[in-house]
Structure formats: structure tokens, C-alpha cells
Design an enzyme around this catalytic site. Structure first.
Site, short mmCIF file in Angstrom:
data_model
loop_
_atom_site.label_atom_id
_atom_site.label_comp_id
_atom_site.label_asym_id
_atom_site.label_seq_id
_atom_site.Cartn_x
_atom_site.Cartn_y
_atom_site.Cartn_z
N GLN A 54 0.82 -1.21 0.00
CA GLN A 54 0.00 0.00 0.00
C GLN A 54 0.85 1.26 0.00
O GLN A 54 2.03 1.24 0.36
CB GLN A 54 -0.94 0.01 1.21
CG GLN A 54 -0.25 -0.10 2.55
CD GLN A 54 -1.26 -0.31 3.67
OE1 GLN A 54 -1.61 0.65 4.36
NE2 GLN A 54 -1.71 -1.54 3.85
N HIS A 85 0.13 5.82 0.44
CA HIS A 85 -0.82 6.84 0.86
C HIS A 85 -0.52 8.15 0.13
O HIS A 85 0.63 8.44 -0.20
CB HIS A 85 -0.75 7.05 2.37
CG HIS A 85 -0.84 5.77 3.15
ND1 HIS A 85 -1.95 4.96 3.09
CD2 HIS A 85 0.05 5.15 3.95
CE1 HIS A 85 -1.75 3.90 3.86
NE2 HIS A 85 -0.54 3.98 4.39
N GLU A 126 3.07 8.12 7.98
CA GLU A 126 3.04 7.21 9.13
C GLU A 126 4.45 7.03 9.69
O GLU A 126 5.43 7.14 8.96
CB GLU A 126 2.54 5.82 8.72
CG GLU A 126 1.18 5.77 8.08
CD GLU A 126 0.83 4.38 7.56
OE1 GLU A 126 -0.37 4.13 7.37
OE2 GLU A 126 1.76 3.56 7.34
N HIS A 128 4.75 0.27 0.86
CA HIS A 128 5.21 -0.49 2.00
C HIS A 128 4.18 -1.57 2.36
O HIS A 128 3.05 -1.58 1.88
CB HIS A 128 5.44 0.42 3.22
CG HIS A 128 4.21 1.15 3.67
ND1 HIS A 128 3.79 2.32 3.09
CD2 HIS A 128 3.30 0.87 4.63
CE1 HIS A 128 2.68 2.74 3.67
NE2 HIS A 128 2.36 1.87 4.63
N ARG A 164 -4.07 0.45 -2.54
CA ARG A 164 -3.50 -0.89 -2.40
C ARG A 164 -2.90 -1.37 -3.72
O ARG A 164 -3.38 -1.01 -4.78
CB ARG A 164 -4.56 -1.87 -1.89
CG ARG A 164 -5.03 -1.55 -0.47
CD ARG A 164 -6.11 -2.50 0.02
NE ARG A 164 -6.43 -2.20 1.41
CZ ARG A 164 -7.31 -1.28 1.80
NH1 ARG A 164 -7.97 -0.58 0.88
NH2 ARG A 164 -7.54 -1.05 3.08
#
Length: 389
Positions: free
Chosen positions: A92, A94, A129, A254, A273
Site C-alpha cells: 500500500q 498513501h 506514518e 510499504h 493498495r
């Protein structure tokens, strides 16, 4: 200062015992993949009176903090999690803030319901993240150097796989090979199986090649002939020792493989994804979001702030994370911001004037931005999250 209760997400990839072991909470025998602490509308934390933290902050935005509200609006900008994976999550990435704003507006204009399974953007926020390992933690993060990847595939001795990854060293080779792999038809399942079987004898070797092979074998145990296994072999495999952390910026491809850790992110649910999943995969949108440049963003070097506090710096303005260890009547960091404190070992006592709040292991608290001058004693170990603005 208010005690809060997080929400456990029982995703199938979650371990049954990782979060209970980390927090001293009940082992239900069911997967406990993530514990969410924050004000995300999907699973907001609850105050002692049963109200959601999201509702409380919508009524009292001053508790988020003036700087944060001015920058991000009246929304808690971070989400703190305990994550525990027994098997691999999907590949995935982001979006950046600009990509999220554009993508969310586009899908709104197309009148896609927010809960539509084929919707890519659930909100207009980015989702950088960071993760700090509580146990040994294995993951995939960023694309490996293409020359190294070609050499690793060559050692497998699978000619068709060699041919597939040969363009990796071209100018746009990583993107071309990655997208070609994810576009493989079911008829190519034999190639995935051949690669996995060639890797199996070497999966226990303590070397880069052994770890490359272990990735193929481990993923095949959960995802059988998924072409995402081949895509995953283009990525760096990372192992964190307990206490180590790493950061994943927007666009970084990642996947977490296994282990338990503390995760901090912006308050978003935007996930694009790219394999190892039964959920929606939009290759065109993924290609727009992913950064195909090779490299690993690197581990985070903590900053010792004294008094039992170390900060884990990242470039993300939406969040900041501190680790607290055996503090003794120390001012709580991030004064003037809304904060969440999670205790993973021992007991923490928060004091502000005559007010006192005791948090036992596995418990958490929200401290509002207007509650300045809060002092903390303990815990043996805990984590504090705030905005990074």
C-alpha cells in the site's frame, strides 16, 4: 485530563496475542490487529461518560489547540495506534495532501459513496506514518536498488522471472515492472509458484538473498499465487529491533509483515493498495500516488529531551510522538496541544493543580490544549502523541 478507551480493530491479519502482551489486556483468542486512540470518525475513542472523543472535540475545538486548528481545521490531526500483525498486510501507499484533496474532490464529483468498496479517497487528508517496534518487527518499505533486485532474481535461476525484471534498470523501469507484475493474468500463477519454490531452499539463510527468499516463502503461505508476491520482492525488507522506528512519507510503497509496534499517523483512512489483498486495487490511481524512486526513508534517530523523555522526530506536521520512561514530576511535552498518552508498562500519574489522573498499564488519557502545565510521574513506559504543528 480525561481517561479514554480505544477501539480494537479485528482485521484478519492481526495477531491474537500481540496487543494483549504489549498492554496487559485480555486475550480474547480473536485477532486484535489495531487499537485506535484518537478521534477518527470510523472508530473514535470514548470518554469515561461514553461520549466519543470526536463529538467532544467538535463541541470544544479549543481542546485541539490553536496552532493545529489554524493549520488543519477543527479536527484532531493525528491517530495513535498499537498494531500487531501475524501475517502480511497489503502492499500500500498513501497520498500527499495535494493528491488527497484532488482525489477526494474528484470522487465526490463522481458521486461515489464514502463507503463504496471501489472508492480510493475516504477523506481529503494525507496519511504519512511512523512506527516504533515493541517486538522485533518485519516490513517492506520503498523500492530496492534495481541492480540489486535483478541480481537477487538472477540467483533464483528462474529465466521467466529474469526476463520480467530485466527492464528494472531502465529510466522508468521500476514503475513499468511493478505495474506489469500487478497486471499479470491468472495464467501467470505458475511463475509465482516457480519463484517461490526456487526461493524455498534459501529462505533460512542469514543474508540479503536469504531474506529476499524468506519474503517470497512467507507471503506465499498467506497469499498463495498472488502476483503481489513478485511485486513485494522489488521492495527493501526491513527488520526493526524493539525500540527502533521508521517513517513512511506520502507515496512510499510499504507493507508490514509481522510484529507489534506503536504507530502514529495523520487522522486519515486513505489507502491505495497494490496487491496481497482481496480489496479494491486501482492500478492507475496507485501509479499516480507511488514514488517509484528507489531507496529506504531510513530509521528515525530519537532526540533525548531529558527527564525520561525522548522524541521521535519526523517531517510530518500532523503528528509528533514521544516515548516516556520513568519520568519524575516532569512537565508533559507539547504544552498547548491536544495530547493522547498511552501507558504500556507501569502507572502514570498526571497532575494539574489539585487535579490528578492515574493511568494504569493498558490505559490512555486525553489532555486538552487548554490544560497547560500538566506534570507527569511515571510510567515505566508510555507514548505521548500530539500534533506536529
Amino acid at each position: 485530563m480525561q481517561a479514554i478507551t480505544g477501539t480494537v480493530q479485528a482485521y484478519p491479519w492481526g495477531s491474537t496475542d500481540g496487543i494483549p502482551a504489549a498492554l496487559g489486556t485480555a486475550d480474547t483468542g480473536e485477532p486484535q490487529a489495531e487499537l485506535w486512540l484518537g478521534a477518527h470518525p470510523k472508530a473514535p475513542s470514548r470518554l469515561a461518560d461514553g461520549r466519543s472523543l470526536a463529538d467532544h472535540l467538535s463541541e470544544h475545538p479549543e481542546e485541539i489547540g490553536t496552532t493545529s486548528v489554524n493549520r488543519f481545521g477543527p479536527r484532531l490531526p493525528f491517530l495513535l495506534k498499537v498494531l500487531s500483525a501475524a501475517r502480511a498486510l497489503s502492499l500500500q501507499a498513501h497520498p500527499s495532501r495535494a493528491q488527497a484533496v484532488e482525489g477526494f474532490a474528484r470522487e465526490d464529483a463522481e458521486q461515489l459513496p464514502l463507503d463504496a468498496p471501489h472508492r480510493n479517497y475516504r477523506d481529503d487528508w494525507p496519511k504519512p506514518e511512523a512506527l516504533l517496534a515493541l517486538t522485533e518487527f518485519h516490513g517492506l518499505c520503498g523500492f530496492r536498488d534495481p541492480d540489486e533486485t535483478r541480481a537477487l532474481f538472477a540467483r533464483l535461476g528462474v529465466p521467466e522471472a529474469d526476463q520480467l525484471v530485466e527492464p528494472l534498470t531502465d529510466r522508468d523501469g521500476i514503475a513499468r515492472v511493478f505495474l506489469e507484475i500487478l497486471g499479470l493474468a491468472d495464467a501467470e500463477d505458475d511463475l509465482v509458484r516457480e519463484v517461490v519454490e526456487a526461493a524455498r531452499p534459501h529462505a533460512g539463510e542469514d543474508s540479503e538473498f536469504g531474506r529476499f527468499c524468506a519474503t517470497a516463502v512467507e507471503l506465499a503461505a498467506d497469499y498463495r499465487d498472488d502476483a503481489g508476491i513478485l511485486a513485494a520482492l522489488l521492495l527493501n525488507r526491513i527488520t526493526l529491533a524493539p525500540g527502533e522506528a521508521f517513517f513512511m512519507p506520502a507515496g512510499n510503497l510499504h507493507a508490514y509483515l509481522r510484529g507489534t509496534g506503536i504507530e502514529i499517523m495523520s487522522n486519515s483512512d486513505n489507502v491505495l493498495r497494490g496487491g496481497l489483498t482481496g480489496k479494491h486495487v486501482d492500478l492507475d490511481e496507485l501509479a499516480r500516488v507511488v514514488d517509484f524512486a528507489p531507496g529506504f526513508p531510513g530509521t528515525i534517530e530519537p532526540v533525548d529531551e531529558g527527564g525520561g523523555v525522548r522524541r521521535l522526530p519526523t517531517p510530518a506536521p500532523e503528528f509528533e510522538l514521544w516515548e516516556l520512561t520513568d519520568c519524575h514530576d516532569r512537565e508533559l511535552p507539547a504544552d498547548g496541544s491536544g495530547r493522547i498518552l498511552l501507558v504500556v508498562d507501569g502507572t502514570a500519574t498526571l497532575r494539574r493543580g489539585d487535579e490528578e489522573l492515574v493511568i494504569e498499564r493498558g490505559g490512555a488519557a486525553f489532555v486538552g490544549a487548554t490544560e497547560t502545565g500538566v506534570r507527569v510521574s511515571g510510567p515505566a513506559r508510555g507514548f505521548l502523541a500530539s500534533d506536529g504543528a
